[in-house]
Write a protein that holds these residues in place. Sequence first.
Motif, PDB file in Angstrom:
ATOM      1  N   ASP A  88      13.046 -32.838  -0.423  1.00 14.36           N
ATOM      2  CA  ASP A  88      13.112 -32.047   0.802  1.00 14.36           C
ATOM      3  C   ASP A  88      13.928 -30.778   0.552  1.00 14.36           C
ATOM      4  N   LEU A  89      13.421 -29.917  -0.310  1.00 16.46           N
ATOM      5  CA  LEU A  89      14.085 -28.662  -0.634  1.00 16.46           C
ATOM      6  C   LEU A  89      13.036 -27.742  -1.269  1.00 16.46           C
ATOM      7  N   PRO A  90      13.280 -26.451  -1.333  1.00 12.61           N
ATOM      8  CA  PRO A  90      12.320 -25.565  -1.977  1.00 12.61           C
ATOM      9  C   PRO A  90      12.185 -25.889  -3.471  1.00 12.61           C
ATOM     10  N   VAL A  91      10.954 -25.999  -3.926  1.00 13.28           N
ATOM     11  CA  VAL A  91      10.675 -26.330  -5.321  1.00 13.28           C
ATOM     12  C   VAL A  91       9.665 -25.331  -5.883  1.00 13.28           C
ATOM     13  N   LEU A  92      10.003 -24.764  -7.025  1.00 13.53           N
ATOM     14  CA  LEU A  92       9.102 -23.889  -7.765  1.00 13.53           C
ATOM     15  C   LEU A  92       8.560 -24.650  -8.962  1.00 13.53           C
ATOM     16  N   VAL A  93       7.245 -24.711  -9.085  1.00 10.36           N
ATOM     17  CA  VAL A  93       6.588 -25.347 -10.226  1.00 10.36           C
ATOM     18  C   VAL A  93       5.966 -24.250 -11.076  1.00 10.36           C
ATOM     19  N   VAL A  94       6.331 -24.209 -12.352  1.00  7.62           N
ATOM     20  CA  VAL A  94       5.801 -23.207 -13.290  1.00  7.62           C
ATOM     21  C   VAL A  94       5.121 -23.937 -14.434  1.00  7.62           C
ATOM     22  N   HIS A  95       3.888 -23.544 -14.753  1.00 10.31           N
ATOM     23  CA  HIS A  95       3.164 -24.246 -15.807  1.00 10.31           C
ATOM     24  C   HIS A  95       2.170 -23.309 -16.481  1.00 10.31           C
ATOM     25  N   GLY A  96       1.866 -23.594 -17.734  1.00 10.98           N
ATOM     26  CA  GLY A  96       0.908 -22.801 -18.491  1.00 10.98           C
ATOM     27  C   GLY A  96      -0.460 -23.438 -18.529  1.00 10.98           C
ATOM     28  N   THR A  97      -1.489 -22.600 -18.634  1.00  8.33           N
ATOM     29  CA  THR A  97      -2.860 -23.105 -18.650  1.00  8.33           C
ATOM     30  C   THR A  97      -3.201 -23.822 -19.950  1.00  8.33           C
ATOM     31  N   HIS A  98      -2.465 -23.519 -21.021  1.00 12.69           N
ATOM     32  CA  HIS A  98      -2.780 -24.089 -22.334  1.00 12.69           C
ATOM     33  C   HIS A  98      -1.627 -24.947 -22.870  1.00 12.69           C
TER      34      HIS A  98
ATOM     35  N   LEU B 298       2.339 -32.239  -9.638  1.00 15.43           N
ATOM     36  CA  LEU B 298       3.644 -31.979  -9.045  1.00 15.43           C
ATOM     37  C   LEU B 298       3.505 -31.134  -7.785  1.00 15.43           C
ATOM     38  N   ALA B 299       2.753 -30.049  -7.902  1.00 13.10           N
ATOM     39  CA  ALA B 299       2.623 -29.134  -6.776  1.00 13.10           C
ATOM     40  C   ALA B 299       1.950 -29.807  -5.580  1.00 13.10           C
ATOM     41  N   ARG B 300       0.991 -30.696  -5.849  1.00  8.24           N
ATOM     42  CA  ARG B 300       0.316 -31.398  -4.752  1.00  8.24           C
ATOM     43  C   ARG B 300       1.229 -32.418  -4.080  1.00  8.24           C
ATOM     44  N   LEU B 301       2.069 -33.086  -4.872  1.00  5.51           N
ATOM     45  CA  LEU B 301       2.847 -34.210  -4.359  1.00  5.51           C
ATOM     46  C   LEU B 301       4.192 -33.810  -3.754  1.00  5.51           C
ATOM     47  N   ILE B 302       4.685 -32.619  -4.076  1.00  7.70           N
ATOM     48  CA  ILE B 302       5.973 -32.179  -3.528  1.00  7.70           C
ATOM     49  C   ILE B 302       5.702 -31.332  -2.288  1.00  7.70           C
ATOM     50  N   PRO B 303       6.170 -31.762  -1.141  1.00  4.46           N
ATOM     51  CA  PRO B 303       5.882 -31.030   0.095  1.00  4.46           C
ATOM     52  C   PRO B 303       6.384 -29.589   0.041  1.00  4.46           C
ATOM     53  N   GLY B 304       5.494 -28.645   0.351  1.00  4.41           N
ATOM     54  CA  GLY B 304       5.886 -27.250   0.470  1.00  4.41           C
ATOM     55  C   GLY B 304       6.256 -26.556  -0.820  1.00  4.41           C
ATOM     56  N   SER B 305       5.928 -27.126  -1.966  1.00  6.90           N
ATOM     57  CA  SER B 305       6.287 -26.498  -3.239  1.00  6.90           C
ATOM     58  C   SER B 305       5.471 -25.232  -3.474  1.00  6.90           C
ATOM     59  N   THR B 306       6.003 -24.370  -4.324  1.00  2.00           N
ATOM     60  CA  THR B 306       5.317 -23.151  -4.746  1.00  2.00           C
ATOM     61  C   THR B 306       4.954 -23.288  -6.214  1.00  2.00           C
ATOM     62  N   MET B 307       3.712 -22.964  -6.575  1.00  2.16           N
ATOM     63  CA  MET B 307       3.284 -23.090  -7.962  1.00  2.16           C
ATOM     64  C   MET B 307       2.914 -21.738  -8.543  1.00  2.16           C
ATOM     65  N   LYS B 308       3.355 -21.507  -9.771  1.00  3.87           N
ATOM     66  CA  LYS B 308       2.959 -20.321 -10.514  1.00  3.87           C
ATOM     67  C   LYS B 308       2.372 -20.773 -11.850  1.00  3.87           C
ATOM     68  N   VAL B 309       1.139 -20.368 -12.100  1.00  4.17           N
ATOM     69  CA  VAL B 309       0.435 -20.740 -13.327  1.00  4.17           C
ATOM     70  C   VAL B 309       0.395 -19.530 -14.247  1.00  4.17           C
ATOM     71  N   TYR B 310       0.843 -19.742 -15.488  1.00  4.52           N
ATOM     72  CA  TYR B 310       0.874 -18.664 -16.475  1.00  4.52           C
ATOM     73  C   TYR B 310      -0.365 -18.759 -17.359  1.00  4.52           C
ATOM     74  N   GLU B 311      -1.225 -17.768 -17.250  1.00  6.78           N
ATOM     75  CA  GLU B 311      -2.434 -17.747 -18.059  1.00  6.78           C
ATOM     76  C   GLU B 311      -2.080 -17.687 -19.537  1.00  6.78           C
ATOM     77  N   ASN B 312      -2.728 -18.540 -20.330  1.00  4.38           N
ATOM     78  CA  ASN B 312      -2.538 -18.644 -21.785  1.00  4.38           C
ATOM     79  C   ASN B 312      -1.201 -19.262 -22.176  1.00  4.38           C
ATOM     80  N   GLY B 313      -0.409 -19.678 -21.193  1.00  3.99           N
ATOM     81  CA  GLY B 313       0.899 -20.237 -21.511  1.00  3.99           C
ATOM     82  C   GLY B 313       0.813 -21.636 -22.074  1.00  3.99           C
TER      83      GLY B 313
END
Length: 287
Positions: free
Chosen positions: A216-226, A239-254
């Motif tokens: 129950d807090l702001p959560v940032l999820v960062v992950h690479g496509t590779h 993670l992003a689906r299961l954590i309420p209100g999380s923000t996800m950033k996907v890094y292309e080629n990461g």
Amino acid sequence: MPYYESPVDGTRLHYTDHGPADGPVAVFIASAYLCSEMWEYQTLPLAEAGFRCVALDRRGHGRSEDTWNGYDLDTLADDVHALLDHLDLRGVTLVGHSVGTAEVIRCLTRHGGARVARAALVAGVSPGLVRSPNLPEGIDPALVRTDEEAFRRDRAGWFTHFADDFFAVQQPGNDVSPAYVSYMIDRCLVATPRAATAVRAVVAGLDLTAELPDLDLPVLVVHGTHDTSAPLALTGERLARLIPGSTMKVYENGGHGLFATHAARLTADLREFLEAGAVRSTESAAA
């Protein structure tokens, strides 16, 4: 050097503490095998920008004391929380990478958020990788056992063999020098054989699915496509689906080693996340 003792068994644990003492606080938890030096491309510029950056060497890693016991996830999470207590930190942003994300999550679900305001989960192996009732599409346990045998037989060779995949150097823009890769392998080998194999066992048995909805807090999820170490669909997206209100950033080629290949972008995203937390804390105090 800064040390504190684990409240579980008295193990001496090392940490770094950079930046102004009164700045917004981020506490960094590294990947398996690695330690606080892993975060240099984040902690140095953030500390120079006015943030207080604390980074932990997990037991058996870096300059922390080697132990036989204490590598279960509860104890590792207790070690993290004890660092917050030791420094009397409040309004903290916990930042975890790989298995460090599991330690962050368990720290929150086990100890609550009295000291923690938000969390960033970078290239996490959470909520789990290996096939289980909650993850029928996970990695075959037989493949995990085979990989474990190779790791125990030749750790140096294992790290060398998977280094290119770790940084996804085959993808455009993921430029890391051979010297840096060699340095990272050397740092991985500082982790003791006991610590390395024990933390691998934590990953093999990891299933945090039931705990994530309780965050129950702001959560940032960062992950690479590779990311071959923690495939996006199995980990970051779940993670992003299961954590309420999380923000996800996907890094292309990461790949998995985003802290190096995407250092500037990750640092900027973490800074934005930290600044948002600092503004919210200021507004709450004013109210």
